[in-house]
Enzyme design. Structure first.
Site, PDB file in Angstrom:
ATOM      1  N   ARG A  88       0.807  -1.219   0.000  1.00 16.57           N
ATOM      2  CA  ARG A  88       0.000   0.000   0.000  1.00 16.57           C
ATOM      3  C   ARG A  88       0.839   1.267   0.000  1.00 16.57           C
ATOM      4  O   ARG A  88       0.295   2.365  -0.100  1.00 16.57           O
ATOM      5  CB  ARG A  88      -0.934   0.017   1.216  1.00 16.57           C
ATOM      6  N   ARG A 173      -9.923   6.931   4.216  1.00 15.00           N
ATOM      7  CA  ARG A 173      -9.155   5.899   3.525  1.00 15.00           C
ATOM      8  C   ARG A 173      -8.772   6.338   2.116  1.00 15.00           C
ATOM      9  O   ARG A 173      -7.680   6.029   1.631  1.00 15.00           O
ATOM     10  CB  ARG A 173      -9.957   4.598   3.482  1.00 15.00           C
TER      11      ARG A 173
END
Length: 221
Positions: A88, A173
């Site tokens: 990520r 997010r």
């Protein structure tokens, strides 16, 4: 099929669903950082207790913690895998690259599921998931509801809504994704590994394109 695949995309882009399809159709083991940490939370381990609040708030886990969990899991999978939710960040991608080079397991494909943000929000606000089979379903597209039976034949699980499936958590997010994960698109494009898929389509349509890419690659290997 022995292949090493990464699924990239923003939250709610369908990475988990496509990982499940790959597992079922090609017998590829899936590695999900979300599932790994949720297991730690269920066990109430030290890692689980330390990260539960951050996960529910939509925050990313620390790089060193994620690398440790992923390295341990990949050591058990010499014949291929699907990575869902990892890497990520660029440091995670660089660490993974080094890890796979050391083990002689280079990546084969990185699929980026490209989905507009308004579609992501609609998915988050109307989805329920089945802990039994791991599938997610849309309340708008199916006659289902939280607490009801999973519509997948033979599953028998009960549908649940994730606590972090809220507009506020998605916005946090997405902010993390834009800052930390989106740069990976260029990282893997430079390495000739990136394939972009239109992820807003129906899940089976997305998988059909993904499957075509893998089949074509296997024919030329």
């Amino acid at each position: 099929m022995k292949v090493r695949v990464i699924l990239l995309g923003p939250p709610a882009s369908g990475k988990g669903t496509q990982a499940q399809f790959l597992k079922e159709h090609f017998d590829l083991p899936t590695v999900s950082t979300g599932e790994l940490i949720r297991e730690e939370i269920r066990r109430q381990s030290e890692i689980g207790r330390a990260t539960q609040a951050g996960i529910e708030a939509g925050a990313f886990l620390a790089d060193d913690l994620v690398r440790e969990m992923i390295a341990a899991r990949l050591a058990q999978l010499p014949d291929g895998f699907v990575l869902d939710g990892f890497p990520r960040t660029l440091p995670q991608a660089e660490a993974l690259e080094g890890l796979l080079e050391e083990s002689g397991q280079p990546l084969d494909h990185v699929f980026h599921l490209d989905v507009e943000e308004e579609v992501l929000l609609d998915r988050v606000l109307h989805r329920v998931g089945c802990p039994g089979c791991g599938r997610s379903f849309s309340e708008k597209k199916n006659p289902i509801a939280e607490g009801g039976p999973c519509p997948r034949p033979g599953c028998g699980g009960r549908l649940l809504r994730r606590k972090d499936d809220t507009r506020e958590t998605l916005e946090r997010r997405l902010g993390e994704y834009r800052e930390k994960t989106r740069p990976l698109i260029g990282f893997y494009r430079e390495r000739g590994l990136l394939r972009v898929l239109a992820g807003a389509r129906e899940a089976d349509e997305v998988f059909a394109q993904l499957r075509e890419v893998l089949a074509a690659a296997s024919e030329t290997a």
